[in-house]
Scaffold this motif. Sequence first.
Motif, mmCIF file in Angstrom:
data_model
loop_
_atom_site.group_PDB
_atom_site.id
_atom_site.type_symbol
_atom_site.label_atom_id
_atom_site.label_comp_id
_atom_site.label_asym_id
_atom_site.label_seq_id
_atom_site.Cartn_x
_atom_site.Cartn_y
_atom_site.Cartn_z
ATOM 1 N N SER A 100 2.283 -5.191 0.079
ATOM 2 C CA SER A 100 1.505 -5.979 1.044
ATOM 3 C C SER A 100 0.006 -5.951 0.778
ATOM 4 C CB SER A 100 1.846 -5.543 2.478
ATOM 5 O OG SER A 100 3.225 -5.763 2.714
ATOM 6 N N PHE A 101 -0.354 -6.168 -0.487
ATOM 7 C CA PHE A 101 -1.746 -6.282 -0.921
ATOM 8 C C PHE A 101 -2.554 -5.017 -0.644
ATOM 9 C CE2 PHE A 101 -0.048 -10.508 -0.283
ATOM 10 C CZ PHE A 101 -0.259 -11.051 -1.549
ATOM 11 N N ALA A 102 -1.931 -3.878 -0.919
ATOM 12 C CA ALA A 102 -2.561 -2.579 -0.686
ATOM 13 C C ALA A 102 -3.868 -2.412 -1.457
ATOM 14 C CB ALA A 102 -1.590 -1.452 -1.039
ATOM 15 N N LEU A 103 -4.024 -3.098 -2.584
ATOM 16 C CA LEU A 103 -5.286 -2.970 -3.327
ATOM 17 C C LEU A 103 -6.488 -3.366 -2.477
ATOM 18 C CD1 LEU A 103 -4.546 -4.184 -6.969
ATOM 19 C CD2 LEU A 103 -5.250 -1.900 -6.226
ATOM 20 N N LEU A 104 -6.307 -4.349 -1.610
ATOM 21 C CA LEU A 104 -7.421 -4.758 -0.744
ATOM 22 C C LEU A 104 -7.753 -3.679 0.280
ATOM 23 C CD1 LEU A 104 -6.595 -8.535 -0.197
ATOM 24 C CD2 LEU A 104 -8.273 -7.515 -1.760
ATOM 25 N N GLU A 105 -6.723 -3.034 0.819
ATOM 26 C CA GLU A 105 -6.996 -1.931 1.742
ATOM 27 C C GLU A 105 -7.582 -0.744 0.987
ATOM 28 O OE1 GLU A 105 -5.028 0.975 5.124
ATOM 29 O OE2 GLU A 105 -3.851 -0.734 4.411
ATOM 30 N N ILE A 154 -1.025 -6.553 13.957
ATOM 31 C CA ILE A 154 -1.729 -5.487 13.222
ATOM 32 C C ILE A 154 -3.200 -5.461 13.618
ATOM 33 C CG2 ILE A 154 -2.496 -4.748 10.926
ATOM 34 C CD1 ILE A 154 0.271 -5.807 9.896
ATOM 35 N N VAL A 155 -3.846 -6.621 13.665
ATOM 36 C CA VAL A 155 -5.255 -6.683 14.070
ATOM 37 C C VAL A 155 -5.410 -6.160 15.491
ATOM 38 C CG1 VAL A 155 -7.199 -8.229 14.553
ATOM 39 C CG2 VAL A 155 -5.857 -8.538 12.466
ATOM 40 N N GLY A 156 -4.513 -6.547 16.377
ATOM 41 C CA GLY A 156 -4.572 -6.074 17.762
ATOM 42 C C GLY A 156 -4.363 -4.576 17.886
ATOM 43 N N ARG A 157 -3.457 -4.042 17.099
ATOM 44 C CA ARG A 157 -3.149 -2.604 17.183
ATOM 45 C C ARG A 157 -4.287 -1.750 16.622
ATOM 46 N NH1 ARG A 157 0.992 -0.120 13.425
ATOM 47 N NH2 ARG A 157 1.517 -2.307 13.124
ATOM 48 N N TYR A 158 -4.860 -2.168 15.506
ATOM 49 C CA TYR A 158 -5.883 -1.356 14.848
ATOM 50 C C TYR A 158 -7.311 -1.732 15.228
ATOM 51 C CZ TYR A 158 -2.306 0.668 11.829
ATOM 52 O OH TYR A 158 -1.207 1.337 11.360
ATOM 53 N N GLY A 165 -7.926 -3.478 10.118
ATOM 54 C CA GLY A 165 -8.232 -4.811 10.636
ATOM 55 C C GLY A 165 -8.996 -5.661 9.629
ATOM 56 N N ARG A 166 -10.006 -5.061 8.990
ATOM 57 C CA ARG A 166 -10.764 -5.793 7.960
ATOM 58 C C ARG A 166 -9.861 -6.158 6.788
ATOM 59 N NH1 ARG A 166 -14.370 -1.600 8.954
ATOM 60 N NH2 ARG A 166 -13.994 -0.714 6.890
ATOM 61 N N PHE A 167 -9.064 -5.193 6.342
ATOM 62 C CA PHE A 167 -8.153 -5.437 5.223
ATOM 63 C C PHE A 167 -7.177 -6.567 5.535
ATOM 64 C CE2 PHE A 167 -3.618 -4.268 4.850
ATOM 65 C CZ PHE A 167 -3.352 -4.892 3.647
ATOM 66 N N ILE A 168 -6.517 -6.504 6.680
ATOM 67 C CA ILE A 168 -5.459 -7.469 6.973
ATOM 68 C C ILE A 168 -6.041 -8.867 7.145
ATOM 69 C CG2 ILE A 168 -5.239 -7.316 9.496
ATOM 70 C CD1 ILE A 168 -2.295 -7.125 7.062
ATOM 71 N N ARG A 169 -7.239 -8.958 7.679
ATOM 72 C CA ARG A 169 -7.870 -10.274 7.789
ATOM 73 C C ARG A 169 -8.203 -10.826 6.404
ATOM 74 N NH1 ARG A 169 -12.697 -10.136 10.604
ATOM 75 N NH2 ARG A 169 -12.776 -7.890 10.481
ATOM 76 N N ARG A 170 -8.690 -9.973 5.507
ATOM 77 C CA ARG A 170 -8.968 -10.407 4.127
ATOM 78 C C ARG A 170 -7.690 -10.804 3.405
ATOM 79 N NH1 ARG A 170 -11.630 -5.973 0.768
ATOM 80 N NH2 ARG A 170 -11.381 -7.531 -0.854
ATOM 81 N N ALA A 171 -6.622 -10.048 3.652
ATOM 82 C CA ALA A 171 -5.369 -10.265 2.922
ATOM 83 C C ALA A 171 -4.533 -11.396 3.503
ATOM 84 C CB ALA A 171 -4.549 -8.977 2.924
#
Length: 193
Positions: A100-105, A154-158, A165-171
């Motif tokens: 799930s695009f872990a490199l971005l996180e 995910i954004v709501g939880r974190y 939150g930053r990672f998931i929005r980018r990804a």
Amino acid sequence: MNWPMSGLSADWARLVAESELSAPLPRRWAHSQGVARRAVEAAGIFGDRADLLVAAAVLHDVGYAPRLAATGFHPLDGARFLRDVHGADDRLVRLVANHSFALLEAEERGLREVLEAEFPLLEDQRLVDALVWCDMTTTPDGEATTAEARVAEIVGRYGADSVVGRFIRRASPEIFAAVERVEAALAGQPRWG
């Protein structure tokens, strides 16, 4: 749950994930089981790689297990555990490390170079996409959902300004594109590979 896969040993993967997650993190275990169910749904288009997908799906979050959390970055901690303790298949370890695009996180956490050096991306983009689909269309409780709802959850939880939150929005554009590719393939049932 009955796991119909063999070969790479999805049964072994399920036992490892269950032993690490079920007692300390039952909700994470429920999510992992749901992700594995999604992998079983997609297995038909993967031929001899189906076992690898199912094993990666059930193990993708094993790095959250409290006793494994060395860096606090679950893809890296889980991959190291699978490699160092279990001598797991390199493809499996790389899928877990990069799910799930872990490199971005990893980049958000200052760990991108470490992750890339230890666990290069798997070249099989279809398997990478499929694991994204499995993970990002499964709720924390293991139920099927849409990728859009999952990203919002995910954004709501974190929190939008957290590392996650930053990672998931980018990804999210990449997540949505991967999910779309897999759903198109599932609709047409082509044989990949």
